[in-house]
Write a protein that holds these residues in place. Structure first.
Motif, PDB file in Angstrom:
ATOM      1  N   GLY A 192       3.252  -6.356   2.491  1.00  0.00           N
ATOM      2  CA  GLY A 192       4.175  -6.996   3.425  1.00  0.00           C
ATOM      3  C   GLY A 192       5.272  -6.068   3.884  1.00  0.00           C
ATOM      4  O   GLY A 192       6.410  -6.493   4.085  1.00  0.00           O
ATOM      5  N   VAL A 193       4.934  -4.798   4.082  1.00  0.00           N
ATOM      6  CA  VAL A 193       5.908  -3.781   4.476  1.00  0.00           C
ATOM      7  C   VAL A 193       5.585  -3.305   5.884  1.00  0.00           C
ATOM      8  O   VAL A 193       4.412  -3.076   6.223  1.00  0.00           O
ATOM      9  CB  VAL A 193       5.892  -2.591   3.487  1.00  0.00           C
ATOM     10  CG1 VAL A 193       6.827  -1.484   3.961  1.00  0.00           C
ATOM     11  CG2 VAL A 193       6.294  -3.062   2.096  1.00  0.00           C
ATOM     12  N   SER A 194       6.615  -3.140   6.705  1.00  0.00           N
ATOM     13  CA  SER A 194       6.424  -2.700   8.095  1.00  0.00           C
ATOM     14  C   SER A 194       6.360  -1.178   8.145  1.00  0.00           C
ATOM     15  O   SER A 194       7.317  -0.508   8.530  1.00  0.00           O
ATOM     16  CB  SER A 194       7.573  -3.222   8.971  1.00  0.00           C
ATOM     17  OG  SER A 194       7.623  -4.628   8.956  1.00  0.00           O
ATOM     18  N   ILE A 195       5.245  -0.634   7.759  1.00  0.00           N
ATOM     19  CA  ILE A 195       5.062   0.810   7.766  1.00  0.00           C
ATOM     20  C   ILE A 195       4.169   1.180   8.940  1.00  0.00           C
ATOM     21  O   ILE A 195       3.178   0.501   9.239  1.00  0.00           O
ATOM     22  CB  ILE A 195       4.452   1.306   6.437  1.00  0.00           C
ATOM     23  CG1 ILE A 195       4.426   2.836   6.403  1.00  0.00           C
ATOM     24  CG2 ILE A 195       3.075   0.720   6.183  1.00  0.00           C
ATOM     25  CD1 ILE A 195       4.067   3.392   5.046  1.00  0.00           C
ATOM     26  N   GLN A 218       4.189   7.100   9.476  1.00  0.00           N
ATOM     27  CA  GLN A 218       4.852   7.124   8.169  1.00  0.00           C
ATOM     28  C   GLN A 218       3.840   7.187   7.038  1.00  0.00           C
ATOM     29  O   GLN A 218       4.001   7.957   6.078  1.00  0.00           O
ATOM     30  CB  GLN A 218       5.738   5.882   8.012  1.00  0.00           C
ATOM     31  CG  GLN A 218       6.994   5.897   8.861  1.00  0.00           C
ATOM     32  CD  GLN A 218       7.791   4.614   8.745  1.00  0.00           C
ATOM     33  OE1 GLN A 218       7.252   3.568   8.369  1.00  0.00           O
ATOM     34  NE2 GLN A 218       9.072   4.673   9.079  1.00  0.00           N
ATOM     35  N   LEU A 219       2.782   6.387   7.133  1.00  0.00           N
ATOM     36  CA  LEU A 219       1.769   6.406   6.077  1.00  0.00           C
ATOM     37  C   LEU A 219       1.053   7.748   6.032  1.00  0.00           C
ATOM     38  O   LEU A 219       0.790   8.287   4.943  1.00  0.00           O
ATOM     39  CB  LEU A 219       0.767   5.277   6.301  1.00  0.00           C
ATOM     40  CG  LEU A 219      -0.331   5.154   5.240  1.00  0.00           C
ATOM     41  CD1 LEU A 219       0.271   4.931   3.854  1.00  0.00           C
ATOM     42  CD2 LEU A 219      -1.303   4.030   5.578  1.00  0.00           C
ATOM     43  N   LEU A 242      -2.887  -1.318   0.143  1.00  0.00           N
ATOM     44  CA  LEU A 242      -2.228  -1.772   1.367  1.00  0.00           C
ATOM     45  C   LEU A 242      -2.549  -3.249   1.571  1.00  0.00           C
ATOM     46  O   LEU A 242      -3.714  -3.617   1.773  1.00  0.00           O
ATOM     47  CB  LEU A 242      -2.719  -0.959   2.570  1.00  0.00           C
ATOM     48  CG  LEU A 242      -2.529   0.571   2.484  1.00  0.00           C
ATOM     49  CD1 LEU A 242      -3.208   1.250   3.659  1.00  0.00           C
ATOM     50  CD2 LEU A 242      -1.052   0.924   2.438  1.00  0.00           C
ATOM     51  N   LEU A 243      -1.512  -4.104   1.533  1.00  0.00           N
ATOM     52  CA  LEU A 243      -1.684  -5.543   1.711  1.00  0.00           C
ATOM     53  C   LEU A 243      -0.705  -6.044   2.775  1.00  0.00           C
ATOM     54  O   LEU A 243       0.486  -5.734   2.728  1.00  0.00           O
ATOM     55  CB  LEU A 243      -1.428  -6.304   0.408  1.00  0.00           C
ATOM     56  CG  LEU A 243      -2.327  -6.005  -0.791  1.00  0.00           C
ATOM     57  CD1 LEU A 243      -1.715  -4.922  -1.665  1.00  0.00           C
ATOM     58  CD2 LEU A 243      -2.507  -7.258  -1.635  1.00  0.00           C
ATOM     59  N   PHE A 244      -1.209  -6.794   3.732  1.00  0.00           N
ATOM     60  CA  PHE A 244      -0.372  -7.386   4.788  1.00  0.00           C
ATOM     61  C   PHE A 244       0.480  -6.334   5.504  1.00  0.00           C
ATOM     62  O   PHE A 244       1.623  -6.607   5.875  1.00  0.00           O
ATOM     63  CB  PHE A 244       0.540  -8.473   4.208  1.00  0.00           C
ATOM     64  CG  PHE A 244      -0.188  -9.628   3.588  1.00  0.00           C
ATOM     65  CD1 PHE A 244      -0.709 -10.638   4.376  1.00  0.00           C
ATOM     66  CD2 PHE A 244      -0.355  -9.703   2.217  1.00  0.00           C
ATOM     67  CE1 PHE A 244      -1.394 -11.699   3.803  1.00  0.00           C
ATOM     68  CE2 PHE A 244      -1.032 -10.764   1.636  1.00  0.00           C
ATOM     69  CZ  PHE A 244      -1.555 -11.765   2.438  1.00  0.00           C
ATOM     70  N   CYS A 245      -0.051  -5.149   5.689  1.00  0.00           N
ATOM     71  CA  CYS A 245       0.661  -4.115   6.448  1.00  0.00           C
ATOM     72  C   CYS A 245       0.175  -4.212   7.895  1.00  0.00           C
ATOM     73  O   CYS A 245      -0.746  -3.486   8.325  1.00  0.00           O
ATOM     74  CB  CYS A 245       0.394  -2.730   5.855  1.00  0.00           C
ATOM     75  SG  CYS A 245       1.061  -2.532   4.189  1.00  0.00           S
ATOM     76  N   ASN A 246       0.783  -5.102   8.657  1.00  0.00           N
ATOM     77  CA  ASN A 246       0.238  -5.489   9.951  1.00  0.00           C
ATOM     78  C   ASN A 246       0.580  -4.527  11.090  1.00  0.00           C
ATOM     79  O   ASN A 246       0.074  -4.696  12.205  1.00  0.00           O
ATOM     80  CB  ASN A 246       0.715  -6.906  10.312  1.00  0.00           C
ATOM     81  CG  ASN A 246       0.155  -7.945   9.367  1.00  0.00           C
ATOM     82  OD1 ASN A 246      -0.963  -7.824   8.889  1.00  0.00           O
ATOM     83  ND2 ASN A 246       0.950  -8.967   9.069  1.00  0.00           N
ATOM     84  N   LEU A 247       1.425  -3.525  10.835  1.00  0.00           N
ATOM     85  CA  LEU A 247       1.697  -2.516  11.855  1.00  0.00           C
ATOM     86  C   LEU A 247       0.645  -1.422  11.869  1.00  0.00           C
ATOM     87  O   LEU A 247       0.523  -0.678  12.845  1.00  0.00           O
ATOM     88  CB  LEU A 247       3.084  -1.903  11.648  1.00  0.00           C
ATOM     89  CG  LEU A 247       4.298  -2.792  11.914  1.00  0.00           C
ATOM     90  CD1 LEU A 247       5.583  -1.980  11.781  1.00  0.00           C
ATOM     91  CD2 LEU A 247       4.227  -3.439  13.290  1.00  0.00           C
ATOM     92  N   LEU A 248      -0.123  -1.325  10.803  1.00  0.00           N
ATOM     93  CA  LEU A 248      -1.127  -0.261  10.722  1.00  0.00           C
ATOM     94  C   LEU A 248      -2.295  -0.571  11.643  1.00  0.00           C
ATOM     95  O   LEU A 248      -2.845  -1.677  11.624  1.00  0.00           O
ATOM     96  CB  LEU A 248      -1.646  -0.124   9.296  1.00  0.00           C
ATOM     97  CG  LEU A 248      -0.696   0.464   8.254  1.00  0.00           C
ATOM     98  CD1 LEU A 248      -1.370   0.509   6.890  1.00  0.00           C
ATOM     99  CD2 LEU A 248      -0.241   1.865   8.655  1.00  0.00           C
TER     100      LEU A 248
END
Length: 613
Positions: free
Chosen positions: A335-338, A342-343, A358-364
């Motif tokens: 749940g992080v906006s990465i 950045q990753l 990676l869980l709920f990283c919806n910007l990726l």
């Protein structure tokens, strides 16, 4: 009459035998009993009256060994039970006082008790501390308001004795009393406070008295507003749900290796100062720290020793900069906006990274690990990253993949050692087609152990290739019982198309809704390679019985059959939970379990799995 006399004589002889046992054997017997049964041995003979007091040095009182209850009593059923509990504990403590053994290693009290039992609790604690206790664990979990909770005053209690022996203290659901520091805390190594009313000044006084403190855990201590850490030997710090804690001042913490902050109002600058004061920090876990806007670990002049970093639902965290973290082994982001960049920078800055979650990283939108990175990645967990459109991973050491909640499937042919795969239940591909086993075998040719958790297992086996070959050694499936004939079809496919499969695990998820009048029959398809069959969620309905009989008839190389009524649900590749067996399943195993022994070969070891969750 003669028989009664003979029985009485035999009883006397047995009592004499018990009394004549050597001390070494008594020690072995008592140490194998829990405290409740150890206390009961005092009624065997005069010699045994105080034997248990010489060997039981860990005093643990809870609802199980005092009241015989399976679970803690709820508030409505607590009335009267607390008095019974306290009376029984007090009787045991009185017997313990009469014994010859002074030393007590630990005193553990776990039961909902309030302020009205303070005199007795104080008496027990005084006795334990006077007998050089090393561990005190008070869990007085209850829904009482703070004014009705037990008031714990260790400062006053310990100061009544010259000896300082206490090393571990855990308090739950009570109020802390005392304002002065005390040298009697000199040996305290770990301090854990959970739902304890304690002020910042009180805690500061306690910490001043603990020069050897290594582990500090504060959970739901809602009166704390500031925390000053001046502990040379402190290694582990955990702060959870201390909702008013806004300032953490670190004076000395050069040996701190583990920090967990959850639900704490710490800002980015304070966190950076905290990290800079911990040169040996190896593990950092941040959860729900909503004041964090950026996270920077390491700088151009200093390399960090950090090995494990976990970030969960820090809603305002927009910048994650790991400049120099050459020792980072595991990274978990939930749940992080990465961003993609950045990753990518983190992966390139961490040459030793072995585990990525990676869980709920919806910007990726993409995940790339190129061959030029010389990646040492061994485990990859992807879960519900909804916008992920591209995965390009070249990782020669990658051996475990966990994949769930992603709308596309990708090839992992560039990871030649990928042998362990977990496919979660939330797989919904964009084109609407289910993920099929031949697709997995094509895109992960090295796969050996597969756990397939979705509930559409039949569609999983609709194979288009004319001669599919699967080199899996272990296959775990969730089985949805709907149509007996179709089920036997896909089981036949497993027996024929998996030439080196050794372990087959079937987890029944839904009981059949309709029965068929005629039993479906198929030609035999002998399989000599499968040696272990595990069946969970077995209720004994006709669908399941037919399926089991078909398997047992054809698995001629079977050596182990493990079967039980509890449903088994996999959370990840190495983690699962058992559900509660329903009444139908329990009854079947009570009435028909012996039938299984009549239909299996004598060479097969039959193991009954758990019945209760």
């Amino acid at each position: 009459m003669r028989r009664k006399r003979r029985d009485l004589n035999l009883l006397r002889e047995n009592k004499d035998l018990l009394s004549d046992l050597p001390d070494d054997l008594l020690d072995v017997i008592i140490c194998k009993l829990d405290m409740k049964d150890a206390v009961k041995t005092g009624s065997l003979s005069k010699r045994w009256r105080h034997v248990w007091t010489n060997y039981v040095v860990d005093l643990k009182f809870n609802h199980v060994n005092i009241l015989g209850l399976k679970s803690k009593p709820r508030k409505k059923k607590l009335a009267g039970l607390d008095t019974v509990f306290v009376d029984r504990v007090d009787n045991i403590m009185k017997l313990r006082c009469e014994g010859n053994r002074e030393k007590i290693n630990s005193f553990c009290l776990q039961f909902p008790l309030g302020k009205r039992f303070s005199p007795l609790i104080d008496k027990w604690l005084n006795f334990a501390i006077g007998n050089r206790v090393e561990t005190i664990d008070l869990d007085l979990s209850s829904n009482l308001p703070s004014s009705a909770r037990y008031n714990f005053s260790l400062l006053r209690t310990v100061s009544n004795y010259e000896k300082k022996t206490l090393k571990h203290l855990r308090l739950t659901n009570c109020n802390f009393r005392g304002w002065s520091s005390s040298p009697k805390f000199g040996l305290l190594i770990s301090l854990q406070l959970e739902t304890v009313i304690i002020s910042s000044l009180q805690l500061a006084k306690v910490l001043e008295s603990c020069p050897l403190l290594e582990d500090l855990t504060l959970d739901t201590c809602c009166n704390l507003t500031e925390l000053t850490i001046n502990a040379t030997l402190l290694k582990h710090l955990s702060l959870t749900n201390c909702c008013k804690l806004k300032e953490i001042d670190v004076i000395r913490a050069q040996n701190l290796v583990y920090i967990q902050l959850a639900g704490v109002l710490i800002n980015s600058l304070q966190l950076r100062r905290l990290i800079e004061c911990c040169p040996l920090l190896e593990e950092l876990t941040l959860k729900r720290c909503h004041r964090l806007t950026y996270l920077r670990i390491g700088d151009s002049n200093n390399c960090t020793l950090l090995k494990h970093l976990s970030l969960t639902r820090c809603s305002r965290l927009m910048e994650i900069d790991v400049i120099r973290a050459p020792n980072l082994i595991s990274l978990k982001l939930k749940g992080v906006s990465i961003s993609n960049l950045q990753l990518t920078n983190i992966i390139e800055s961490c040459p030793l990274l072995e585990e990525l979650t990676l869980l709920f990283c919806n910007l990726l939108t993409y995940l790339r690990i190129l061959e030029s990175n010389n990646s040492r990645l061994k485990s990859l967990h992807l879960d519900r990253c909804s916008n992920l459109k591209e995965i390009d991973i070249c990782a020669n050491l990658l051996h475990t993949l966990e994949y769930n909640g992603i709308s596309q499937w990708f090839s992992f042919k560039k990871s030649p050692r990928l042998v362990n795969v977990f496919i979660g239940k939330d797989i919904h591909l964009l084109n609407g087609d289910p993920l099929r086993i031949n697709t997995l075998a094509r895109d992960i040719p090295s796969i050996e152990n597969l756990i397939f958790a979705p509930h559409h297992s039949l569609e999983f086996f609709h194979i288009n290739d004319p001669e599919p070959v699967f080199y899996m050694r272990r296959l775990v499936l969730n089985v949805v019982m709907r149509n007996r004939k179709e089920e036997l079809l896909w089981v036949k496919s497993i027996l024929n198309d998996f030439p080196i499969l050794e372990t087959l695990e079937l987890n029944f998820m839904i009981k059949s809704r309709k029965e068929m009048n005629e039993k479906a029959t198929f030609d035999r398809c002998r399989n000599k390679r499968i040696t272990k069959l595990e069946v969970n969620g077995f209720e004994g309905n006709q669908h399941q019985v037919d399926l089991l009989e078909f398997l047992l008839e054809n698995l001629v190389g079977l050596r182990i059959l493990a079967i039980g009524p509890c449903r088994k649900t996999y959370i990840s590749f190495n983690s699962w939970v058992y559900g509660k067996a329903n009444d139908k399943g329990k009854k079947w195993f009570e009435d028909r379990s012996e039938w299984l022994r009549t239909i299996i070969s004598p060479l097969v070891h039959l193991e009954f799995l758990r019945i209760e969750s």
